[in-house]
Design an enzyme around this catalytic site. Structure first.
Site, PDB file in Angstrom:
ATOM      1  N   ASP A   3       2.734   5.404  -6.771  1.00 22.60           N
ATOM      2  CA  ASP A   3       3.993   5.319  -6.024  1.00 22.60           C
ATOM      3  C   ASP A   3       5.217   5.187  -6.917  1.00 22.60           C
ATOM      4  O   ASP A   3       6.346   5.242  -6.432  1.00 22.60           O
ATOM      5  CB  ASP A   3       3.939   4.115  -5.073  1.00 22.60           C
ATOM      6  CG  ASP A   3       2.981   4.367  -3.936  1.00 22.60           C
ATOM      7  OD1 ASP A   3       3.013   5.476  -3.388  1.00 22.60           O
ATOM      8  OD2 ASP A   3       2.194   3.466  -3.593  1.00 22.60           O
ATOM      9  N   HIS A  19       0.869  -1.175   0.000  1.00 26.95           N
ATOM     10  CA  HIS A  19       0.000   0.000   0.000  1.00 26.95           C
ATOM     11  C   HIS A  19       0.915   1.237   0.000  1.00 26.95           C
ATOM     12  O   HIS A  19       1.726   1.399  -0.907  1.00 26.95           O
ATOM     13  CB  HIS A  19      -0.915  -0.123   1.230  1.00 26.95           C
ATOM     14  CG  HIS A  19      -2.061   0.847   1.318  1.00 26.95           C
ATOM     15  ND1 HIS A  19      -2.420   1.712   0.316  1.00 26.95           N
ATOM     16  CD2 HIS A  19      -2.944   1.091   2.333  1.00 26.95           C
ATOM     17  CE1 HIS A  19      -3.467   2.426   0.698  1.00 26.95           C
ATOM     18  NE2 HIS A  19      -3.796   2.073   1.928  1.00 26.95           N
ATOM     19  N   HIS A  53      -2.434  -2.382  -9.611  1.00 26.73           N
ATOM     20  CA  HIS A  53      -3.396  -1.783  -8.689  1.00 26.73           C
ATOM     21  C   HIS A  53      -4.650  -2.640  -8.681  1.00 26.73           C
ATOM     22  O   HIS A  53      -5.043  -3.168  -9.709  1.00 26.73           O
ATOM     23  CB  HIS A  53      -3.747  -0.353  -9.132  1.00 26.73           C
ATOM     24  CG  HIS A  53      -4.358   0.454  -8.047  1.00 26.73           C
ATOM     25  ND1 HIS A  53      -5.693   0.403  -7.758  1.00 26.73           N
ATOM     26  CD2 HIS A  53      -3.797   1.298  -7.146  1.00 26.73           C
ATOM     27  CE1 HIS A  53      -5.933   1.200  -6.733  1.00 26.73           C
ATOM     28  NE2 HIS A  53      -4.802   1.755  -6.333  1.00 26.73           N
TER      29      HIS A  53
HETATM   30  N1  CMC Z   1       4.711  -7.137 -10.196  1.00 27.16           N
HETATM   31  C1  CMC Z   1       4.588  -8.359 -10.787  1.00 27.16           C
HETATM   32  N2  CMC Z   1       3.414  -9.024 -10.880  1.00 27.16           N
HETATM   33  C2  CMC Z   1       2.338  -8.436 -10.354  1.00 27.16           C
HETATM   34  C3  CMC Z   1       2.386  -7.176  -9.723  1.00 27.16           C
HETATM   35  C4  CMC Z   1       3.638  -6.531  -9.673  1.00 27.16           C
HETATM   36  N3  CMC Z   1       3.760  -5.331  -9.099  1.00 27.16           N
HETATM   37  N4  CMC Z   1       1.156  -6.845  -9.280  1.00 27.16           N
HETATM   38  C5  CMC Z   1       0.352  -7.865  -9.613  1.00 27.16           C
HETATM   39  N5  CMC Z   1       1.054  -8.824 -10.263  1.00 27.16           N
HETATM   40  C6  CMC Z   1       0.517 -10.053 -10.840  1.00 27.16           C
HETATM   41  C7  CMC Z   1       0.232 -11.108  -9.761  1.00 27.16           C
HETATM   42  O1  CMC Z   1       1.349 -11.922  -9.547  1.00 27.16           O
HETATM   43  C8  CMC Z   1      -0.940 -11.835 -10.355  1.00 27.16           C
HETATM   44  O2  CMC Z   1      -0.432 -12.680 -11.368  1.00 27.16           O
HETATM   45  P1  CMC Z   1      -1.114 -14.149 -11.597  1.00 27.16           P
HETATM   46  O3  CMC Z   1      -2.506 -13.855 -12.073  1.00 27.16           O
HETATM   47  O4  CMC Z   1      -0.239 -14.813 -12.619  1.00 27.16           O
HETATM   48  O5  CMC Z   1      -1.084 -14.824 -10.259  1.00 27.16           O
HETATM   49  C9  CMC Z   1      -1.738 -10.744 -11.076  1.00 27.16           C
HETATM   50  O6  CMC Z   1      -0.750  -9.745 -11.415  1.00 27.16           O
HETATM   51  C10 CMC Z   1      -2.830 -10.131 -10.221  1.00 27.16           C
HETATM   52  O7  CMC Z   1      -2.242  -9.685  -8.986  1.00 27.16           O
HETATM   53  P2  CMC Z   1      -2.973  -9.654  -7.584  1.00 27.16           P
HETATM   54  O8  CMC Z   1      -1.948  -9.774  -6.506  1.00 27.16           O
HETATM   55  O9  CMC Z   1      -4.118 -10.618  -7.581  1.00 27.16           O
HETATM   56  O10 CMC Z   1      -3.584  -8.182  -7.602  1.00 27.16           O
HETATM   57  P3  CMC Z   1      -4.140  -7.398  -6.365  1.00 27.16           P
HETATM   58  O11 CMC Z   1      -5.226  -6.547  -6.875  1.00 27.16           O
HETATM   59  O12 CMC Z   1      -4.458  -8.315  -5.228  1.00 27.16           O
HETATM   60  O13 CMC Z   1      -2.880  -6.512  -5.899  1.00 27.16           O
HETATM   61  C11 CMC Z   1      -1.371  -4.724  -5.642  1.00 27.16           C
HETATM   62  C12 CMC Z   1      -2.763  -5.156  -6.143  1.00 27.16           C
HETATM   63  C13 CMC Z   1      -1.254  -3.202  -5.721  1.00 27.16           C
HETATM   64  C14 CMC Z   1      -1.215  -5.134  -4.155  1.00 27.16           C
HETATM   65  C15 CMC Z   1      -0.293  -5.415  -6.491  1.00 27.16           C
HETATM   66  O14 CMC Z   1      -0.425  -5.008  -7.842  1.00 27.16           O
HETATM   67  C16 CMC Z   1       1.120  -5.141  -5.991  1.00 27.16           C
HETATM   68  O15 CMC Z   1       1.609  -5.852  -5.104  1.00 27.16           O
HETATM   69  N6  CMC Z   1       1.825  -4.089  -6.560  1.00 27.16           N
HETATM   70  C17 CMC Z   1       3.130  -3.712  -6.056  1.00 27.16           C
HETATM   71  C18 CMC Z   1       2.995  -2.870  -4.811  1.00 27.16           C
HETATM   72  C19 CMC Z   1       2.530  -1.474  -5.111  1.00 27.16           C
HETATM   73  O16 CMC Z   1       3.042  -0.811  -5.996  1.00 27.16           O
HETATM   74  N7  CMC Z   1       1.562  -0.996  -4.314  1.00 27.16           N
HETATM   75  C20 CMC Z   1       1.035   0.370  -4.421  1.00 27.16           C
HETATM   76  C21 CMC Z   1      -0.397   0.404  -4.841  1.00 27.16           C
HETATM   77  S1  CMC Z   1      -0.918   2.041  -5.352  1.00 27.16           S
HETATM   78  C22 CMC Z   1      -0.896   3.003  -3.932  1.00 27.16           C
HETATM   79  C23 CMC Z   1      -1.792   2.529  -2.874  1.00 27.16           C
HETATM   80  O17 CMC Z   1      -2.962   2.239  -3.098  1.00 27.16           O
HETATM   81  O18 CMC Z   1      -1.328   2.498  -1.740  1.00 27.16           O
END
Ligand code: CMC
Length: 427
Positions: free
Chosen positions: A362, A267, A306
């Site tokens: 971010d 986050h 996201h």
């Molecule tokens: N790098 C590589 N793969 C990713 C990433 C990433 N940053 N984000 C998602 N994926 C992949 C994930 O492995 C999954 O792949 P598969 O379908 O093959 O298993 C797919 O994309 C869907 O991911 P998810 O984890 O189910 O998505 P989510 O909606 O639960 O997670 C997130 C959203 C923001 C936590 C995630 O994208 C992430 O960890 N990003 C990196 C951390 C980040 O930049 N966070 C800041 C968010 S914006 C500011 C805020 O809101 O605070």
């Protein structure tokens, strides 16, 4: 067209009709779906709340597919370009942009509360020199609840307004003091002649005995960054604020919980993680191999992806422009080239394209914070200052909402039951 949904339970052949309101059905309406009269009834299973609306809200609108973000109906692009952060704060809390009188009264109310009690200051001094500023912030704001015990009267609108003003005014002061503490520098007190952002910069970088004048380009950039971070509807930390608020805890304690949720690297801690990642990559030539590691699942590409945006995060686009303006004053951050290459490769790569992973807020914000002289540990704090406004707007809205009750989800229990107790000697 009837606003209802007909559900057939294939276990029993029975058909049920549930009402549709605002494109949603009420989860509780599913409870009438049972095999036997004694059954608990049907529930929905939604870990991470991917498809569950926890509230009705009028604060912030996001269309993640189209990359749209609006505060109280105003597009984020217009607010970032034309409004000051203080106006945006007023808008988020009151629903309308202020006229000149409303704005000056509002600024005066905030100025009235910028100073913190000497005992709070002394409490902050007791932290180790290398304490993480976010840990200091969370515990210090929680401690404010002991200074304002009347904050517990959360059902009183007048009292809520006072605590909201206090929090918005004091959070930047506490944030700046955490930074000064880590530097071993004397704390600089608030200067109420300055704007919200300029005052914050003065408390961060001013020196006792010298007049501090922030570069107007930096003040503007910070104002824009604060505006972009002010609210983001039902994200993890806002949901925590609402959840804690639902037990009628005071807003300082609820703020501390929300800030703790923000602190995680998935986050608001992501901006810190992005800078660590860029430093680890170090050079443009290492980008491709780093991206491969992300695709193999060895790590996440921080600042990408996201839950809601399946398009370019509109905040990231504005921040990218803002970064260019800041770098004109501060000089170019050498890690910018690594970030640009990372973005280029990721946006063309099938792995990221297929999963609709785009840069989020971010990805570029940390580069700006670093360019204006902030250590990475301060980055989540820089997120928490403006997000305080969103948390408070959401908190106040939830307390006014007659539908809301204490938050208490259900579970699908899959553990053992009714076991015979065994004496220790028999285990
Ligand atoms: N790098 C590589 N793969 C990713 C990433 C990433 N940053 N984000 C998602 N994926 C992949 C994930 O492995 C999954 O792949 P598969 O379908 O093959 O298993 C797919 O994309 C869907 O991911 P998810 O984890 O189910 O998505 P989510 O909606 O639960 O997670 C997130 C959203 C923001 C936590 C995630 O994208 C992430 O960890 N990003 C990196 C951390 C980040 O930049 N966070 C800041 C968010 S914006 C500011 C805020 O809101 O605070």
């Amino acid at each position: 067209m009837p606003e209802t949904l007909t559900i057939t339970d294939n276990r029993t052949g029975k058909t049920y009709e549930v009402s549709i309101e605002n494109e949603t059905i009420r989860a509780i309406d599913l409870r009438k779906i049972k095999v036997n009269e004694s059954d608990f009834g049907m529930m929905t299973y939604d870990p991470g709340y991917s498809n569950t609306a926890s509230c009705k809200s009028q604060v912030t609108y996001i269309d993640g597919e189209k990359g749209i973000l609006e505060y109280r109906g105003y597009p984020i692009e217009q607010l970032a370009e034309k409004s000051s952060f203080t106006e945006v704060v007023y808008l988020l809390l009151n629903g309308e942009l202020p006229d000149a009188d409303q704005l000056s009264n509002w600024q005066e109310s905030i100025n009235h509360h910028t100073v913190i009690h000497e005992n709070i200051k002394r409490q902050m001094e007791s932290f180790r020199y290398d304490a993480h500023p976010m840990g200091m912030m969370i515990s210090t704001v929680a401690a404010l609840s002991t200074f304002y015990p009347e904050a517990k009267k959360v059902r009183c609108a007048e009292n809520r307004k006072l605590q909201i003003e206090r929090l918005i005014a004091k959070v930047p002061t506490i944030a700046a003091f955490t930074f000064r503490h880590s530097q071993g520098h004397p704390y600089v007190f608030p200067n109420n002649k300055l704007s919200y952002t300029e005052n914050f910069l003065s408390m961060m970088f001013g020196m006792v005995g010298n007049d501090y004048h922030a570069d107007p380009a930096i003040v503007k950039a910070l104002d824009v960054l604060f505006t972009l971070h002010a609210d983001h509807e039902q994200n993890c930390s806002a949901s925590v604020m609402r959840a804690i608020g639902s037990s009628e805890a005071d807003p300082y304690s609820a703020w501390a919980g929300a800030a703790a949720a923000l602190y995680g690297p998935l986050h608001g801690g992501a901006n810190e993680a992005v800078l660590k990642m860029l430093a680890e990559i170090g050079d443009v030539s290492n980008v491709a191999s780093y991206v491969e590691k992300c695709k193999n699942g060895e790590q996440r590409l921080m600042g990408f992806g996201h839950r809601v945006y399946k398009n370019y995060d509109p905040r990231a686009r504005i921040i990218k422009k803002c970064a260019d303006e800041v770098f004109e004053v501060t000089g170019r951050n050498p890690l910018l080239d690594v970030a640009l290459e990372l973005e280029k490769i990721a946006l063309e790569d099938e792995y990221f394209v297929k999963r609709k992973l785009y840069p989020n807020v971010d990805f570029y914000s940390g580069l700006i914070y670093q360019a204006i002289g902030l250590p990475v540990a301060m980055f989540p704090v820089m997120f928490a200052i403006p997000r305080t406004v969103g948390w408070l707007a959401q908190w106040a809205e939830s307390l006014e909402d007659k539908d809301q009750r204490i938050q208490r989800p259900r579970q699908v229990f899959l553990g053992e039951r009714e076991r015979e107790y065994k004496a220790q000697s028999e285990r």
